[in-house]
Design an enzyme around this catalytic site. Structure first.
Site, PDB file in Angstrom:
ATOM      1  N   CYS A 211      -5.710 -20.060  15.006  1.00 22.74           N
ATOM      2  CA  CYS A 211      -5.490 -19.807  13.586  1.00 22.74           C
ATOM      3  C   CYS A 211      -5.636 -18.343  13.234  1.00 22.74           C
ATOM      4  O   CYS A 211      -6.645 -17.731  13.553  1.00 22.74           O
ATOM      5  CB  CYS A 211      -6.589 -20.524  12.803  1.00 22.74           C
ATOM      6  SG  CYS A 211      -5.998 -21.839  11.854  1.00 22.74           S
TER       7      CYS A 211
ATOM      8  N   CYS B   8      -4.696 -10.994   3.308  1.00 17.31           N
ATOM      9  CA  CYS B   8      -6.053 -11.445   3.571  1.00 17.31           C
ATOM     10  C   CYS B   8      -6.612 -10.575   4.695  1.00 17.31           C
ATOM     11  O   CYS B   8      -5.958 -10.405   5.728  1.00 17.31           O
ATOM     12  CB  CYS B   8      -6.059 -12.927   3.934  1.00 17.31           C
ATOM     13  SG  CYS B   8      -5.297 -13.907   2.626  1.00 17.31           S
TER      14      CYS B   8
ATOM     15  N   CYS C 188       1.657 -26.806  14.298  1.00 14.67           N
ATOM     16  CA  CYS C 188       1.371 -25.797  13.279  1.00 14.67           C
ATOM     17  C   CYS C 188       2.628 -24.959  13.094  1.00 14.67           C
ATOM     18  O   CYS C 188       3.079 -24.290  14.026  1.00 14.67           O
ATOM     19  CB  CYS C 188       0.191 -24.947  13.767  1.00 14.67           C
ATOM     20  SG  CYS C 188      -0.241 -23.623  12.637  1.00 14.67           S
TER      21      CYS C 188
ATOM     22  N   CYS D 145       3.958 -12.062   5.792  1.00 10.35           N
ATOM     23  CA  CYS D 145       3.335 -12.617   4.585  1.00 10.35           C
ATOM     24  C   CYS D 145       3.193 -11.506   3.563  1.00 10.35           C
ATOM     25  O   CYS D 145       2.901 -10.370   3.925  1.00 10.35           O
ATOM     26  CB  CYS D 145       1.951 -13.185   4.942  1.00 10.35           C
ATOM     27  SG  CYS D 145       1.199 -14.156   3.622  1.00 10.35           S
TER      28      CYS D 145
ATOM     29  N   CYS E 202      -6.895 -11.764   8.454  1.00 14.42           N
ATOM     30  CA  CYS E 202      -5.762 -12.498   9.038  1.00 14.42           C
ATOM     31  C   CYS E 202      -4.771 -11.552   9.695  1.00 14.42           C
ATOM     32  O   CYS E 202      -4.335 -10.570   9.084  1.00 14.42           O
ATOM     33  CB  CYS E 202      -5.067 -13.292   7.932  1.00 14.42           C
ATOM     34  SG  CYS E 202      -3.535 -14.085   8.477  1.00 14.42           S
TER      35      CYS E 202
ATOM     36  N   GLU F 127       6.144 -17.829  15.056  1.00 12.25           N
ATOM     37  CA  GLU F 127       5.416 -18.602  16.049  1.00 12.25           C
ATOM     38  C   GLU F 127       5.151 -20.023  15.568  1.00 12.25           C
ATOM     39  O   GLU F 127       4.971 -20.277  14.378  1.00 12.25           O
ATOM     40  CB  GLU F 127       4.107 -17.887  16.398  1.00 12.25           C
ATOM     41  CG  GLU F 127       4.404 -16.621  17.179  1.00 12.25           C
ATOM     42  CD  GLU F 127       3.178 -15.821  17.577  1.00 12.25           C
ATOM     43  OE1 GLU F 127       3.219 -15.178  18.621  1.00 12.25           O
ATOM     44  OE2 GLU F 127       2.180 -15.839  16.842  1.00 12.25           O
TER      45      GLU F 127
HETATM   46  N1  SAH Z   1      -1.050 -18.714   4.235  1.00 11.14           N
HETATM   47  C1  SAH Z   1      -1.665 -19.975   4.296  1.00 11.14           C
HETATM   48  C2  SAH Z   1      -1.471 -20.687   5.609  1.00 11.14           C
HETATM   49  C3  SAH Z   1      -1.568 -19.900   6.885  1.00 11.14           C
HETATM   50  S1  SAH Z   1      -3.133 -19.389   7.425  1.00 11.14           S
HETATM   51  C4  SAH Z   1      -3.130 -19.832   3.973  1.00 11.14           C
HETATM   52  O1  SAH Z   1      -3.626 -18.706   3.906  1.00 11.14           O
HETATM   53  O2  SAH Z   1      -3.776 -20.852   3.763  1.00 11.14           O
HETATM   54  C5  SAH Z   1      -3.924 -20.844   8.079  1.00 11.14           C
HETATM   55  C6  SAH Z   1      -5.451 -20.755   8.034  1.00 11.14           C
HETATM   56  O3  SAH Z   1      -5.983 -19.838   9.019  1.00 11.14           O
HETATM   57  C7  SAH Z   1      -5.968 -20.263   6.698  1.00 11.14           C
HETATM   58  O4  SAH Z   1      -7.074 -20.997   6.263  1.00 11.14           O
HETATM   59  C8  SAH Z   1      -6.385 -18.850   7.030  1.00 11.14           C
HETATM   60  O5  SAH Z   1      -7.275 -18.362   6.093  1.00 11.14           O
HETATM   61  C9  SAH Z   1      -6.951 -19.015   8.409  1.00 11.14           C
HETATM   62  N2  SAH Z   1      -7.091 -17.769   9.150  1.00 11.14           N
HETATM   63  C10 SAH Z   1      -6.345 -16.665   9.036  1.00 11.14           C
HETATM   64  N3  SAH Z   1      -6.770 -15.712   9.901  1.00 11.14           N
HETATM   65  C11 SAH Z   1      -7.799 -16.248  10.595  1.00 11.14           C
HETATM   66  C12 SAH Z   1      -8.624 -15.770  11.652  1.00 11.14           C
HETATM   67  N4  SAH Z   1      -8.438 -14.569  12.178  1.00 11.14           N
HETATM   68  N5  SAH Z   1      -9.573 -16.602  12.128  1.00 11.14           N
HETATM   69  C13 SAH Z   1      -9.712 -17.846  11.625  1.00 11.14           C
HETATM   70  N6  SAH Z   1      -8.956 -18.346  10.636  1.00 11.14           N
HETATM   71  C14 SAH Z   1      -8.009 -17.556  10.117  1.00 11.14           C
HETATM   72 FE1  SF4 Z   2      -0.923 -14.805   4.396  1.00  9.42          FE
HETATM   73 FE2  SF4 Z   2      -2.734 -14.822   6.357  1.00  9.42          FE
HETATM   74 FE3  SF4 Z   2      -3.539 -14.765   3.824  1.00  9.42          FE
HETATM   75 FE4  SF4 Z   2      -2.440 -17.002   4.810  1.00  9.42          FE
HETATM   76  S1  SF4 Z   2      -4.371 -16.080   5.463  1.00  9.42           S
HETATM   77  S2  SF4 Z   2      -1.981 -16.017   2.828  1.00  9.42           S
HETATM   78  S3  SF4 Z   2      -0.914 -16.094   6.215  1.00  9.42           S
HETATM   79  S4  SF4 Z   2      -2.372 -13.138   4.862  1.00  9.42           S
END
Ligand code: SAH
Ligand code: SF4
Length: 394
Positions: free
Chosen positions: A370, A139, A128, A135, A142, A115
């Protein structure tokens, strides 16, 4: 992929037609493109100039058909067309939110999908982009983290997302009508905040961003490109040296115990190591400040005490703290902090002298916010058990 296959000396002796079929020129560095042109018989002396010409066609004018590259000789254009393609990911679906946010699902080689989100604002337009399908990290807040890593994107697929958006925004200059440099840009900024961990695909991300920055093409300043990482500490210094873009860090917690559960990579590189790497970043990359991303999770990381601890931890680092109200997704194990809590948290940080903007969720009606990105067609899932175990929740 053929696009990234090294061009060896042996290939140089095979004139005109490469054995492995057409190579995609999109995503090749200037040096790789030069080698590729020499490999099809371009005289070495001319190769640099040919790269300049083709580069401009592809990245400045947005031309994909060699026949339109009118400053090249006709038979040379034919040779190029026999050996190369200029290909970008294919748009599968395109959704437009009521707030103007656009979300594209694009298909890449192998039938995988990622996406891409375009977010228009009054003073800028931010794209973006994704760096991986899925991944490896997990996390716990996420959505992408629930999907297994399928593969890294190639440099061509990464910069190709920018080209897809420029196509859709109709932002390539018209050949013969000016240089296309006039006026504000619709696509003025790039954030590597889509699917995947960009620093686990370092070389391809670097090459793609170098192409996006190249002044003879898409020509975005390194200050308009922000790479977000969960904290791959050893690659942070390299990012400063080899890309030099702005850095955002998914911080999200102020103690190792909590960060271990939210961003499991913290178990490998805990806060102290991460902060040490961050202290060096602005000096090496010559960028003004680091963005600390902080997702606001109700009763998990959103207390006044957390805010005060955060300010202490980052003391001395030029920083902006971006507070992200948690974006919910089906089955998510967290809730968004109350608005009053987010506001109180922001005030503490602001009063300590840091900008603390609260990120306005965009494109919520099309699940483009995000952390909500996950290709619906990818069936490979991490099990709940796997996620819980990684996050230390199990
Ligand atoms: N993998 C990288 C970049 C992608 S995530 C990283 O983790 O930084 C981009 C941002 O969105 C990151 O700060 C991540 O922590 C945040 N993010 C992920 N899931 C989210 C959610 N459900 N609500 C708000 N922010 C989220
Ligand atoms: Fe991967 Fe999501 Fe963690 Fe970013 S926030 S490193 S995309 S699992």
């Amino acid at each position: 992929m053929a696009a990234n296959a090294p061009i060896t000396q042996d290939v140089l002796t095979i004139p005109r037609k490469l054995p492995e079929g057409p190579t995609n020129l999109v995503g090749l560095t200037r040096a790789q493109m030069k080698d590729a042109l020499i490999a099809i018989g371009t005289p070495e002396k001319q190769a640099k100039m040919r790269v300049n010409q083709i580069w401009q066609w592809i990245y400045h004018w947005g031309v994909r058909d060699f026949a339109e590259m009118t400053n090249l000789a006709k038979d040379y254009r034919a040779t190029l067309a026999e050996n190369f393609t200029v290909a970008i990911p294919e748009v599968v679906t395109r959704e437009v939110s009521t707030d103007g946010t656009r979300k594209y699902l694009v298909r890449i080689a192998g039938g995988h999908e990622v996406e891409v989100v375009y977010i228009p604002e009054t003073d800028r337009g931010t794209l973006c982009i994704s760096s991986q399908v899925g991944c490896t990290l997990t996390c716990s807040f996420c959505h992408t983290g629930t999907q297994k890593l399928v593969r890294n994107l190639t440099a061509g697929e990464i910069v190709g997302q920018v080209m897809v958006a420029r196509d859709d925004l109709d932002e390539w200059p018209e050949p013969g009508q000016g240089t296309g440099d006039a006026g504000p840009r619709l696509l003025s900024n790039i954030v590597l905040m889509g699917m995947g961990e960009p620093l686990y695909n370092f070389e391809n991300v670097r090459d793609a961003m170098k192409i996006a920055m190249d002044p003879e093409g898409i020509s975005l300043s390194r200050r308009r490109i922000t790479l977000s990482t969960s904290g791959v500490v050893p690659e942070i210094a390299r990012t400063a040296e080899e890309i030099g873009c702005m850095l955002a860090i998914s911080f999200h917690a102020t103690t190792d115990a909590v960060r271990d559960t939210l961003v499991p990579i913290n178990k490998r590189w805990p806060l102290a190591d991460l902060l040490e790497a961050l202290r060096e970043y602005p000096k090496v990359s010559n960028s003004e400040r680091i963005t600390f991303e902080y997702v606001m999770l109700k009763d998990v990381n959103d207390s006044d005490e957390d805010a005060r601890r955060l300010v202490k931890l980052i003391e001395g680092i030029p920083a902006k703290i971006n507070l992200i109200p948690f974006n919910e997704w089906p089955g998510a194990p967290y809730e968004r902090s109350d608005w009053s809590r987010i506001k109180a948290f922001a005030d503490i940080i602001y009063n300590a002298g840091y900008a603390s903007p609260i990120r306005k969720p965009r494109g919520e009606d099309i699940m483009a916010a995000c952390g909500q990105l996950k290709s619906a067609t990818e069936r490979a899932r991490k099990s709940r058990k796997e996620i819980a175990a990684e996050a230390g929740l199990g």
